[in-house]
Structures are given as structure tokens and as C-alpha cells.
Design a protein around this motif. Structure first.
Motif, PDB file in Angstrom:
ATOM      1  N   THR A   1      36.137  46.405  38.055  1.00  0.00           N
ATOM      2  CA  THR A   1      36.786  47.189  39.110  1.00  0.00           C
ATOM      3  C   THR A   1      38.304  47.073  39.056  1.00  0.00           C
ATOM      4  O   THR A   1      38.992  47.602  39.923  1.00  0.00           O
ATOM      5  N   GLY A   2      38.818  46.332  38.076  1.00  0.00           N
ATOM      6  CA  GLY A   2      40.264  46.224  37.923  1.00  0.00           C
ATOM      7  C   GLY A   2      40.857  44.897  38.322  1.00  0.00           C
ATOM      8  O   GLY A   2      42.080  44.719  38.289  1.00  0.00           O
ATOM      9  N   VAL A   3      40.029  43.933  38.711  1.00  0.00           N
ATOM     10  CA  VAL A   3      40.540  42.603  39.035  1.00  0.00           C
ATOM     11  C   VAL A   3      40.910  41.918  37.719  1.00  0.00           C
ATOM     12  O   VAL A   3      40.135  41.910  36.777  1.00  0.00           O
ATOM     13  N   SER A   4      42.091  41.361  37.661  1.00  0.00           N
ATOM     14  CA  SER A   4      42.544  40.709  36.429  1.00  0.00           C
ATOM     15  C   SER A   4      42.006  39.289  36.343  1.00  0.00           C
ATOM     16  O   SER A   4      41.605  38.684  37.348  1.00  0.00           O
ATOM     17  N   ARG A   5      42.042  38.759  35.147  1.00  0.00           N
ATOM     18  CA  ARG A   5      41.659  37.362  34.933  1.00  0.00           C
ATOM     19  C   ARG A   5      42.519  36.453  35.820  1.00  0.00           C
ATOM     20  O   ARG A   5      42.014  35.518  36.435  1.00  0.00           O
ATOM     21  N   GLU A   6      43.815  36.748  35.899  1.00  0.00           N
ATOM     22  CA  GLU A   6      44.730  35.936  36.696  1.00  0.00           C
ATOM     23  C   GLU A   6      44.356  35.973  38.179  1.00  0.00           C
ATOM     24  O   GLU A   6      44.457  34.957  38.874  1.00  0.00           O
ATOM     25  N   GLU A   7      43.926  37.128  38.674  1.00  0.00           N
ATOM     26  CA  GLU A   7      43.517  37.222  40.079  1.00  0.00           C
ATOM     27  C   GLU A   7      42.252  36.388  40.324  1.00  0.00           C
ATOM     28  O   GLU A   7      42.140  35.729  41.363  1.00  0.00           O
ATOM     29  N   ILE A   8      41.328  36.400  39.385  1.00  0.00           N
ATOM     30  CA  ILE A   8      40.126  35.575  39.526  1.00  0.00           C
ATOM     31  C   ILE A   8      40.506  34.094  39.537  1.00  0.00           C
ATOM     32  O   ILE A   8      39.997  33.319  40.353  1.00  0.00           O
ATOM     33  N   VAL A   9      41.416  33.709  38.656  1.00  0.00           N
ATOM     34  CA  VAL A   9      41.883  32.319  38.639  1.00  0.00           C
ATOM     35  C   VAL A   9      42.448  31.947  40.012  1.00  0.00           C
ATOM     36  O   VAL A   9      42.149  30.880  40.555  1.00  0.00           O
ATOM     37  N   GLU A  10      43.245  32.811  40.606  1.00  0.00           N
ATOM     38  CA  GLU A  10      43.846  32.518  41.915  1.00  0.00           C
ATOM     39  C   GLU A  10      42.790  32.417  43.000  1.00  0.00           C
ATOM     40  O   GLU A  10      42.881  31.545  43.881  1.00  0.00           O
ATOM     41  N   VAL A  11      41.775  33.280  42.969  1.00  0.00           N
ATOM     42  CA  VAL A  11      40.688  33.197  43.954  1.00  0.00           C
ATOM     43  C   VAL A  11      39.970  31.859  43.802  1.00  0.00           C
ATOM     44  O   VAL A  11      39.704  31.170  44.796  1.00  0.00           O
ATOM     45  N   VAL A  12      39.676  31.474  42.571  1.00  0.00           N
ATOM     46  CA  VAL A  12      38.973  30.210  42.321  1.00  0.00           C
ATOM     47  C   VAL A  12      39.811  29.023  42.803  1.00  0.00           C
ATOM     48  O   VAL A  12      39.288  28.093  43.415  1.00  0.00           O
ATOM     49  N   LEU A  13      41.107  29.048  42.547  1.00  0.00           N
ATOM     50  CA  LEU A  13      41.966  27.961  43.025  1.00  0.00           C
ATOM     51  C   LEU A  13      42.012  27.915  44.549  1.00  0.00           C
ATOM     52  O   LEU A  13      42.029  26.834  45.145  1.00  0.00           O
ATOM     53  N   GLN A  14      42.010  29.073  45.191  1.00  0.00           N
ATOM     54  CA  GLN A  14      41.989  29.138  46.657  1.00  0.00           C
ATOM     55  C   GLN A  14      40.711  28.499  47.203  1.00  0.00           C
ATOM     56  O   GLN A  14      40.738  27.829  48.237  1.00  0.00           O
ATOM     57  N   VAL A  15      39.605  28.676  46.474  1.00  0.00           N
ATOM     58  CA  VAL A  15      38.340  28.076  46.879  1.00  0.00           C
ATOM     59  C   VAL A  15      38.465  26.562  46.970  1.00  0.00           C
ATOM     60  O   VAL A  15      37.889  25.934  47.854  1.00  0.00           O
ATOM     61  N   SER A  16      39.239  25.961  46.077  1.00  0.00           N
ATOM     62  CA  SER A  16      39.365  24.493  46.092  1.00  0.00           C
ATOM     63  C   SER A  16      39.934  23.989  47.410  1.00  0.00           C
ATOM     64  O   SER A  16      39.556  22.914  47.882  1.00  0.00           O
ATOM     65  N   VAL A  17      40.813  24.759  48.022  1.00  0.00           N
ATOM     66  CA  VAL A  17      41.441  24.340  49.274  1.00  0.00           C
ATOM     67  C   VAL A  17      40.461  24.426  50.439  1.00  0.00           C
ATOM     68  O   VAL A  17      40.385  23.523  51.271  1.00  0.00           O
ATOM     69  N   TYR A  18      39.692  25.499  50.504  1.00  0.00           N
ATOM     70  CA  TYR A  18      38.867  25.751  51.685  1.00  0.00           C
ATOM     71  C   TYR A  18      37.400  25.382  51.524  1.00  0.00           C
ATOM     72  O   TYR A  18      36.707  25.199  52.530  1.00  0.00           O
TER      73      TYR A  18
END
Length: 128
Positions: free
Chosen positions: A88-105
Motif C-alpha cells: 500500500t506504499g508503506v516504506s521499510r523505514e516506516e515499518i521500522v519506526e512503527v516497530v520501534l514505537q511498539v517497544s515503548v508502549y
């Protein structure tokens, strides 16, 4: 077997846009469980909710990645939605950022599981 309902047709079409070939795999799996499952589960999930207006599909896929990663119990679905997100157009970098955000919450263990899923999704997309 009766003709698919409009709701199911819309659901399968949306699923195919996320990952070509997925409707056949998913439908076969669900119907092996019970014939009504495809209409009930996919109709609800993809036609009634994911297909709604209000949030674009790219954003919905990023949200789905975050929620599945935070759950930590749906590795197959997480990998699928990471591939779908890239479609759908999500970049690899955006997925990395989502995954890193998961670590916080949701915690580091959930993040580590999501990293494993992301590596598989990136590899499947030829982005290893």
C-alpha cells in the motif's frame, strides 16, 4: 456453492489488493474450517471495517502492524500485514519506526517479535 455476496466480493477484492493471491489462500483455509467462516470473518474484517472511508489503507496497515505487534500473539498475521503495508506504499523505514514505537508502549519482547516478522516480510518483498 452459492455465488459470493457483494460484501464478500468487496472483502476479497480488498484482500487481493493487499497481497495478490491472498484471497484464495485465506478463503481455502477458512472454508476448510466451516463454509460460513469466509463471509463472517472476511466480510466483517475487510468489507465492514478495513474498507471504510475515513482512514486511508496505508494508514490502516501501519495501525494494524502496531496493534498486531503489540499483541505479540499473531505472528503470521503480522508478517502478512507488513507485506500488505508495503503493497500500500508503506516504506521499510516506516515499518521500522512503527516497530520501534511498539517497544515503548508494548515492551521490548513485543518489539523483538515484530523485528523477526519484519525481517521475514522484508525478505519476501526482496528488501532484505
Amino acid at each position: 456453492m452459492s455465488a459470493p455476496s457483494d460484501r464478500l466480493t468487496r472483502a476479497l477484492s480488498l484482500l487481493d489488493s493487499l497481497e495478490p493471491g491472498a484471497p484464495e489462500r485465506v478463503q481455502g483455509n477458512l472454508e476448510a474450517f466451516h463454509p460460513d467462516t469466509t463471509e463472517l470473518v472476511l466480510g466483517y474484517a475487510f468489507a465492514d471495517v478495513v474498507g471504510r472511508d475515513g482512514i486511508d489503507l496505508k494508514t490502516r496497515e501501519m495501525m494494524t502492524i502496531a496493534m498486531l505487534a503489540a499483541m505479540g500473539t499473531a505472528q503470521g498475521q503480522l508478517e502478512f500485514h507488513m507485506r500488505a503495508a508495503m503493497n500500500t506504499g508503506v516504506s521499510r523505514e516506516e515499518i521500522v519506526e512503527v516497530v520501534l514505537q511498539v517497544s515503548v508502549y508494548a515492551g521490548v519482547p513485543a518489539c523483538m517479535n515484530a523485528i523477526t516478522a519484519a525481517k521475514k516480510a522484508f525478505e519476501a518483498a526482496g528488501e532484505a
